[in-house]
Design a protein around this motif. Structure first.
Motif, short mmCIF file in Angstrom:
data_model
loop_
_atom_site.label_atom_id
_atom_site.label_comp_id
_atom_site.label_asym_id
_atom_site.label_seq_id
_atom_site.Cartn_x
_atom_site.Cartn_y
_atom_site.Cartn_z
N ASP A 60 0.84 -1.20 0.00
CA ASP A 60 0.00 0.00 0.00
C ASP A 60 0.86 1.25 0.00
O ASP A 60 0.60 2.21 -0.72
CB ASP A 60 -0.94 0.02 1.22
N ALA A 62 3.92 1.47 -1.12
CA ALA A 62 4.55 1.56 -2.44
C ALA A 62 3.55 2.09 -3.47
O ALA A 62 3.90 2.92 -4.31
CB ALA A 62 5.09 0.20 -2.87
N LEU A 63 2.31 1.63 -3.39
CA LEU A 63 1.29 2.12 -4.31
C LEU A 63 1.02 3.60 -4.09
O LEU A 63 0.86 4.37 -5.05
CB LEU A 63 0.00 1.32 -4.15
N GLU A 65 3.14 5.76 -2.89
CA GLU A 65 4.31 6.48 -3.38
C GLU A 65 4.29 6.57 -4.90
O GLU A 65 4.56 7.62 -5.49
CB GLU A 65 5.59 5.77 -2.90
N THR A 66 3.94 5.46 -5.55
CA THR A 66 3.84 5.45 -7.01
C THR A 66 2.75 6.40 -7.47
O THR A 66 2.94 7.17 -8.43
CB THR A 66 3.54 4.02 -7.51
N ASN A 67 1.62 6.38 -6.80
CA ASN A 67 0.52 7.27 -7.13
C ASN A 67 0.94 8.73 -6.99
O ASN A 67 0.63 9.57 -7.84
CB ASN A 67 -0.69 6.97 -6.24
N LYS A 68 1.67 9.03 -5.93
CA LYS A 68 2.16 10.39 -5.70
C LYS A 68 3.10 10.81 -6.83
O LYS A 68 2.97 11.92 -7.38
CB LYS A 68 2.88 10.45 -4.35
N ASN A 69 4.03 9.92 -7.19
CA ASN A 69 4.98 10.23 -8.26
C ASN A 69 4.26 10.42 -9.60
O ASN A 69 4.60 11.33 -10.37
CB ASN A 69 6.04 9.14 -8.38
N LEU A 70 3.28 9.57 -9.87
CA LEU A 70 2.53 9.71 -11.12
C LEU A 70 1.72 11.00 -11.14
O LEU A 70 1.60 11.65 -12.19
CB LEU A 70 1.62 8.49 -11.32
N SER A 71 1.17 11.36 -10.01
CA SER A 71 0.42 12.62 -9.93
C SER A 71 1.33 13.81 -10.19
O SER A 71 0.95 14.75 -10.91
CB SER A 71 -0.23 12.77 -8.55
#
Length: 157
Positions: A60, A62-63, A65-71
């Motif tokens: 969760d 990691a997801l 963090e990935t979501n934040k980076n993609l945003s």
């Protein structure tokens, strides 16, 4: 019944009771072993579940963090698109003005040049102006962008 028979019966009862006691103790030992085994199995299962929960929490995180980076990447892309749209609008206006212009003023020699001859003039002007410290452009396109338009509109008949 005499005393001896009574004693033998009593001994037999004692022997039976001892057998039952030993059997009960064996059953108790077996139950205790089963209980310890079950406790170990339950502890193992609990540890496995805790580990899964930790893995899910890490996943969760990691997801997230990935979501934040993609945003952030999407926001940057939107900003770039907006800036490109502004540049396109500016270039469209410039193109419209350039299309309707008759003469363009060279930034280096200050001469008015017909727009259809301007690119050739820049090449010639750049050869003459290479020693000039104001002239450091390497690209004709950059020179074209830095030149000033002097707009002389031809009236439509």
């Amino acid at each position: 019944m005499n005393l001896r028979e009574k004693m033998e019966m009593h001994d037999m009862d004692l022997f039976t009771n001892k057998k039952e006691c030993v059997s009960t103790q064996q059953s108790m030992g077996e139950l205790e072993r089963n209980y310890r085994d079950k406790v170990k199995e339950n502890e193992f299962t609990i540890n496995q579940l805790k580990q899964r929960l930790t893995n899910f929490e890490n996943a969760d995180f990691a997801l997230l963090e990935t979501n934040k980076n993609l945003s952030i990447a999407l926001e940057r892309a939107d900003t770039r698109c907006f800036n490109y749209e502004k540049k396109i609008e500016k270039l469209k206006k410039f193109q419209k003005v350039y299309k309707n212009a008759t003469d363009i003023s060279c930034r280096y020699c200050q001469k008015l040049v017909k727009k259809n001859l301007f690119v050739a003039h820049l090449e010639i002007c750049s050869l003459n102006e290479e020693e000039d410290p104001r002239f450091h452009a390497e690209d004709v396109d950059n020179q074209l962008q830095e030149s000033h338009l002097q707009i002389n509109f031809e009236p439509k008949p």
